[in-house]
Design an enzyme around this catalytic site. Structure first.
Site, PDB file in Angstrom:
ATOM      1  N   HIS A  27     -21.952  12.890  -0.911  1.00 25.65           N
ATOM      2  CA  HIS A  27     -21.400  11.756  -0.166  1.00 25.65           C
ATOM      3  C   HIS A  27     -20.371  11.043  -1.043  1.00 25.65           C
ATOM      4  O   HIS A  27     -20.576  10.909  -2.257  1.00 25.65           O
ATOM      5  CB  HIS A  27     -22.492  10.767   0.231  1.00 25.65           C
ATOM      6  CG  HIS A  27     -23.674  11.407   0.895  1.00 25.65           C
ATOM      7  ND1 HIS A  27     -23.582  12.103   2.067  1.00 25.65           N
ATOM      8  CD2 HIS A  27     -24.984  11.456   0.525  1.00 25.65           C
ATOM      9  CE1 HIS A  27     -24.779  12.560   2.411  1.00 25.65           C
ATOM     10  NE2 HIS A  27     -25.641  12.174   1.483  1.00 25.65           N
ATOM     11  N   HIS A  52     -26.678  17.183  -3.996  1.00 27.49           N
ATOM     12  CA  HIS A  52     -28.123  17.121  -3.777  1.00 27.49           C
ATOM     13  C   HIS A  52     -28.533  17.923  -2.556  1.00 27.49           C
ATOM     14  O   HIS A  52     -27.722  18.243  -1.691  1.00 27.49           O
ATOM     15  CB  HIS A  52     -28.580  15.664  -3.596  1.00 27.49           C
ATOM     16  CG  HIS A  52     -27.951  15.000  -2.403  1.00 27.49           C
ATOM     17  ND1 HIS A  52     -26.696  14.438  -2.441  1.00 27.49           N
ATOM     18  CD2 HIS A  52     -28.396  14.809  -1.129  1.00 27.49           C
ATOM     19  CE1 HIS A  52     -26.398  13.919  -1.264  1.00 27.49           C
ATOM     20  NE2 HIS A  52     -27.411  14.143  -0.445  1.00 27.49           N
ATOM     21  N   GLU A  77     -27.826   6.720  -1.595  1.00 25.63           N
ATOM     22  CA  GLU A  77     -29.099   6.782  -0.882  1.00 25.63           C
ATOM     23  C   GLU A  77     -30.239   6.959  -1.877  1.00 25.63           C
ATOM     24  O   GLU A  77     -30.019   7.174  -3.070  1.00 25.63           O
ATOM     25  CB  GLU A  77     -29.095   7.926   0.130  1.00 25.63           C
ATOM     26  CG  GLU A  77     -28.940   9.308  -0.491  1.00 25.63           C
ATOM     27  CD  GLU A  77     -28.744  10.404   0.555  1.00 25.63           C
ATOM     28  OE1 GLU A  77     -28.511  10.078   1.729  1.00 25.63           O
ATOM     29  OE2 GLU A  77     -28.816  11.585   0.177  1.00 25.63           O
ATOM     30  N   ARG A  97     -20.509  18.987   3.363  1.00 30.14           N
ATOM     31  CA  ARG A  97     -21.319  20.151   3.010  1.00 30.14           C
ATOM     32  C   ARG A  97     -20.536  21.072   2.093  1.00 30.14           C
ATOM     33  O   ARG A  97     -19.433  21.518   2.426  1.00 30.14           O
ATOM     34  CB  ARG A  97     -21.731  20.937   4.259  1.00 30.14           C
ATOM     35  CG  ARG A  97     -22.685  20.217   5.183  1.00 30.14           C
ATOM     36  CD  ARG A  97     -23.268  21.197   6.211  1.00 30.14           C
ATOM     37  NE  ARG A  97     -23.926  20.487   7.298  1.00 30.14           N
ATOM     38  CZ  ARG A  97     -23.445  20.385   8.530  1.00 30.14           C
ATOM     39  NH1 ARG A  97     -22.293  20.978   8.833  1.00 30.14           N
ATOM     40  NH2 ARG A  97     -24.093  19.717   9.446  1.00 30.14           N
TER      41      ARG A  97
END
Length: 334
Positions: free
Chosen positions: A105, A181, A123, A200
């Site tokens: 991200h 991740h 996150e 992705r």
């Protein structure tokens, strides 16, 4: 007509099909899962245009969290009123029955890679359940370069470039924006910036059974957003809080602390306090059953539920029925 006074607010989960999902969220949440499909995500507090959370209890039932911000910002957010056009956090449960894509991200400052109206995405996860193949990939292996990743993309071996560890229940993992991740065979609680920007890098060469096609990759964007200093991420070490927080009988542990959110874990069989005076807080029940007391009313709070405590509600007693484990989440302080 005077606006309705705020109170402890509950929301129904919003279920999301994911090719890597499963059916384990049925053991956590009260709302039945949609039949047949693998369910990877339950959005339990969402201020997204496509999936807005709606109040499920009391006089404000049916209102979205964005409507609350528009109509009752000061009561909801306290000193943070006016700072956010939408609620700044997105909360989920994830059932990663199969491995997620290798992804990244963008950080808030990478404006070129963030669509208009969005922001970056840091996150964090709290592990709730692990399977026999449970693995958390968090960060790159030290020394990994962009050139090596490109080579391994061609060889379909990008997984070899990722640092990983075997998680245990209770682990808390902070994934700062820019960290490569993925997750496999775990159920986790996730808190994140309110963003849906994901790039992705690799999807393990699989095909989506619904479409018969591979899912899209965004390799160049992902490579541009990777922070190559984020390597070999491990779980955070819980910090027991003995002073400066009024939680009464509860064992209080700070699990995560970041500029975007903070998360504490509260464990007790006896009554304790939740929330903070004149401050908006979020509670997530991950084990047990109990009630919140506010204004001479009782608000039942069961495993798998989320409850938003507006700033005007502040701090309240929580009365467990046996052992409970709650997560308490703080918003960015601005």
């Amino acid at each position: 007509m005077a606006p309705t006074a705020l109170y402890p607010l509950k929301f129904d989960p919003i279920y999301q099909y994911r090719i890597w999902g499963g059916r384990r969220l049925s053991n956590l949440l009260l709302k039945p899962l949609p039949p047949d499909d693998p369910i990877g995500e339950a959005w339990i507090l969402s201020d997204r245009d496509d999936h807005p959370s709606k109040v499920s209890n009391g006089n404000l039932q049916g209102q979205t969290i964005n409507q609350l911000i528009e109509n009752s910002s000061a009561e909801l957010l306290g000193k943070l009123a006016g700072k956010f056009k939408r609620f700044p956090l997105l909360l989920k449960f994830l059932d990663c029955q199969k491995v997620l894509s290798v992804q990244v991200h963008p950080a808030d400052q990478l404006k070129k890679y963030i669509p208009k109206g969005e922001n970056g995405k840091t996150e964090a996860w709290v592990v709730l359940q692990t399977g026999k193949d449970a693995l958390i990939y968090a960060g790159l292996k030290p020394g990994t370069t962009k050139e090596l990743i490109r080579t391994d993309l061609d060889a379909h071996t990008v997984g070899d470039d990722l640092a990983s560890f075997k998680p245990t229940v209770g682990d808390a993992v902070l994934i700062k924006a820019g960290t490569v991740h993925t997750l496999n065979d775990v159920v986790v609680f996730e808190v994140q910036e309110n963003s849906d920007v994901t790039y992705r890098l690799y999807d393990w060469d699989r095909v989506d059974e619904k479409t018969g096609q591979p899912r899209d990759l965004q390799v160049e964007e992902a490579l541009a957003c990777i922070d190559f200093s984020k390597t070999d991420i491990k779980p955070s070490i819980p910090i027991k809080i003995d002073e400066g927080i009024d939680k009464g009988h509860a064992l209080c542990e700070k699990l995560l602390s970041d500029e975007h959110f903070k998360v504490w874990r509260l464990t007790s069989e006896l009554p304790f306090m939740v929330g903070k005076m004149a401050t908006c807080r979020i509670l997530v029940n991950i084990e047990g059953d109990g009630e919140i007391e506010y204004n001479d009313e009782l608000y039942p709070f069961k495993k798998g539920e989320v409850m938003l405590l507006p700033a005007s509600v502040g701090s309240c007693p929580f009365v467990p029925k046996g052992k409970v484990v709650l997560l308490e989440v703080a918003l960015p302080e601005g």
